[in-house]
Motif scaffolding. Structure first.
Motif, PDB file in Angstrom:
ATOM      1  N   THR A   1       0.802  -1.219   0.000  1.00 17.64           N
ATOM      2  CA  THR A   1       0.000   0.000   0.000  1.00 17.64           C
ATOM      3  C   THR A   1       0.835   1.268   0.000  1.00 17.64           C
TER       4      THR A   1
ATOM      5  N   ASN B   1      -2.335  -7.443   8.911  1.00 16.59           N
ATOM      6  CA  ASN B   1      -2.965  -6.194   9.345  1.00 16.59           C
ATOM      7  C   ASN B   1      -2.100  -5.585  10.447  1.00 16.59           C
TER       8      ASN B   1
ATOM      9  N   TYR C   1      -9.740  -5.992  -5.398  1.00 14.36           N
ATOM     10  CA  TYR C   1     -10.345  -6.612  -4.221  1.00 14.36           C
ATOM     11  C   TYR C   1     -11.766  -6.079  -4.066  1.00 14.36           C
TER      12      TYR C   1
ATOM     13  N   ILE D   1     -11.488  -2.157  -4.627  1.00 19.54           N
ATOM     14  CA  ILE D   1     -10.126  -1.650  -4.751  1.00 19.54           C
ATOM     15  C   ILE D   1      -9.595  -1.953  -6.151  1.00 19.54           C
TER      16      ILE D   1
ATOM     17  N   ARG E   1      -8.217  -0.480   2.565  1.00 24.26           N
ATOM     18  CA  ARG E   1      -8.105  -1.941   2.694  1.00 24.26           C
ATOM     19  C   ARG E   1      -8.737  -2.403   4.004  1.00 24.26           C
ATOM     20  N   TYR E   2      -8.554  -1.624   5.047  1.00 19.00           N
ATOM     21  CA  TYR E   2      -9.249  -1.819   6.316  1.00 19.00           C
ATOM     22  C   TYR E   2      -9.964  -0.519   6.672  1.00 19.00           C
TER      23      TYR E   2
ATOM     24  N   GLN F   1      -5.451   4.848   1.792  1.00 15.55           N
ATOM     25  CA  GLN F   1      -4.108   4.633   1.283  1.00 15.55           C
ATOM     26  C   GLN F   1      -3.698   5.782   0.369  1.00 15.55           C
TER      27      GLN F   1
END
Length: 559
Positions: free
Chosen positions: A88, A359, A490, A509, A540-541, A546
């Motif tokens: 990322t 993570n 994703y 994503i 992503r979370y 990002q």
């Protein structure tokens, strides 16, 4: 049998600072986590992903220039609970060079880009003796400014490696020493919280320091009756606060040719791990042995055996041993086309370090438990289609205990804890990949994985994608220009804010990247890397945007 250790979602909280409720985007549905139980079964712990080095007694042959076309390497991949990783931050440029370019052992590389990014990299190799080699490398990549709040989302990665290799006619010995430093900040807070006078940027800092030392010895004589590989190493991880983990792992693989078509294979692993995090001290060990027999013919390959694992967890009072069947059948009725099917079981070993690799926004004192893959039924086909094309398709249906997911904590939603489904979780995975190669000039590979999660006690597979895809390409033009391009996709990732009890489906994503190396001479090259070309500040979370479009350019000198 010991009782189950039952944890309730709403009882899990961190002792760190509370924050104002962030403002996420695109709420999809509302709901409550009504006493959903996350259960860790103490009687079901074992682990260890198998180290499957196949010891076929075939002498290695150095390919000629005519033989050196791309052969797509199909792996009989185990279903991993974790999803593929996305880099990322700024991607480093490709280091691959055309075969015609003179190969120099050593190089230095310097680059810079937006987000106040800096890249410095170097490699030195010493081959004073024909059977002894020493290598050392150093790499630093940092962004002083992040996607939100300037330096409050800055990050940096530093890596150092020293490797020694000693080769004789009988064996190869290798020693590795490494250090990694990953510094970043928990910047997934709301803008209202950052505006408060009590906000302290120093309180959101995190730093992971990892030191590892490894030793390995393996057979180098293909004529030996027994082929073997033995590796052992110790890794120590420490963060900026009170968490640390020491992990000592040893892996042994061996094969014995009984006949020209029958081989006896053995894989054995031992892991001794201690995690300390504030008042928590976990001593978790795992020992595994996997004897199998393999029959190989031009048309049929059969592997059958047993996978036995013993796991202990002193803090949780666990000491259990389980055995799983291992059967794999591969049939090649015509040419290079294969059809395969099999059944196996295993334990995914979950450690603090393995979770942080998925993570890095983890809260303190997360619960550690291994994920038991009770049974995995799979089948598919793979092979070469001709004309430079090759493919693989696979369907897997697996049952898990302690299936692990990631969700934001409460009340501090900037951090994540690990939630386990203590019931029987069933995961359907459909995978497909297609590759094409045009001699040594162009290579392309596209992969897609679809996941369907049928969980027992969790509402969703928090933080895990429903669809993951990658498309990678490389092209060499005029022996001087080397281009690589890739695309990551994703979709279907969900997380829940337990403060507001709102579930969010994150936006799909799309992450496209291109890297170009241009060789200015025998020893000098220029590079440029463009990342996240679509400029999507994706998450992503939940709450962690990002970097958008970012680039890196510089010069590399080989000597």
């Amino acid at each position: 049998m010991r009782p189950l250790l039952t944890l309730t979602l709403l009882s899990i909280s961190t002792t760190l600072f509370a924050q104002q409720q962030p403002r996420p985007t695109r709420p999809v549905k509302e709901g409550e986590v009504d006493n959903q139980e996350i259960t860790v079964e103490k009687s079901r712990k074992i682990e260890l992903p198998p180290a499957n080095r196949l010891f076929n007694k075939i002498p290695s042959v150095k390919p000629s220039a005519e033989q050196r076309k791309l052969t797509y390497e199909f792996e009989d991949r185990k279903l991993t609970v974790g999803d593929p990783k996305i880099n990322t931050t700024v991607l480093s440029p490709a280091t691959t060079q055309p075969d015609e370019t003179p190969a120099y052992t050593n190089y230095v590389k310097v680059g810079a880009g937006n987000y106040s990014s800096f890249l410095g990299e170097g490699f030195v190799g010493v081959n004073a003796l024909s059977n002894l080699a020493l290598e050392g490398s150093l790499r630093h990549l940092s962004s002083a400014i992040g996607p939100v709040d300037g330096k409050n989302s800055a990050q940096s990665d530093t890596r150092a490696r020293v490797t020694g290799k000693f080769l004789t006619d009988a064996f190869k010995f290798q020693a590795d020493l490494g250090f990694d430093r990953n510094a970043y900040r928990f910047y997934g807070y709301s803008r209202e919280y950052a505006a408060q006078p009590t906000f302290n940027p120093e309180s959101i800092r995190q730093r992971l320091n990892t030191v590892n030392f490894k030793l390995g010895i393996e057979n180098a004589n293909s004529d030996n009756a027994i082929d073997y590989s033995l590796r052992t190493g110790i890794t120590n991880l420490r963060d900026l606060y009170n968490a640390s983990e020491t992990d000592w792992g040893t892996n042994f693989t061996a094969s014995l040719g009984i006949t020209d078509k029958v081989f006896a294979l053995l894989a054995a692993d031992a892991y001794v791990t201690q995690r300390t995090d504030g008042p928590l001290v976990d001593n978790r060990n795992l020992f595994r042995v996997k004897p199998t027999f393999k029959y190989v013919s031009p048309v049929l390959t059969i592997t059958a055996g047993l996978n036995a694992v013993n796991e202990t967890d002193k803090r949780a009072g666990v000491n259990s041993t389980r055995a799983f069947p291992v059967v794999d059948i591969d049939v090649s009725p015509v040419g290079n086309i294969h059809f395969f099917a099999g059944v196996d079981g295993d334990i995914n070993r979950n450690t603090l370090r393995s979770f942080l690799s998925e993570n890095k926004w983890l809260a303190p004192e997360i619960t550690l438990a291994n994920t038991v893959k009770s049974l995995d039924l799979y089948g598919g086909s793979k092979g070469a289609l001709g004309g430079g094309f090759s493919y693989e398709g696979k369907v897997s249906y697996a049952s898990y205990r302690n299936f692990s997911t990631f969700n934001n904590t409460i009340p501090d939603t900037t951090k994540f804890f690990v939630l386990y489904d203590g019931g029987t979780s069933r995961v359907l995975t459909i995978s497909a990949q297609l590759a094409y190669a045009q001699k040594d000039k162009f290579r392309s590979a596209i992969k897609a994985d679809f996941f369907r999660y049928n969980l027992d006690r969790l509402a969703e597979a928090w933080g895990r994608p429903r669809l993951a895809g990658t498309w990678t390409n490389s092209y060499i033009l005029n022996k001087k220009l080397f281009v690589t391009a890739d695309l990551y996709f994703y979709e279907g990732i969900k997380n829940r804010n337990l403060v507001s009890n709102v579930t969010y489906t994150l936006k799909p994503i799309y992450d496209a990247n291109i890297k170009i190396d241009y060789f200015l001479g025998k020893q000098v090259s220029a590079f440029v890397s463009l990342n996240n070309i679509f400029g999507q500040n994706y998450q992503r979370y939940l709450y962690y945007q990002q970097q958008g479009l970012n680039f890196l350019g510089g010069i590399s000198y080989s000597f």
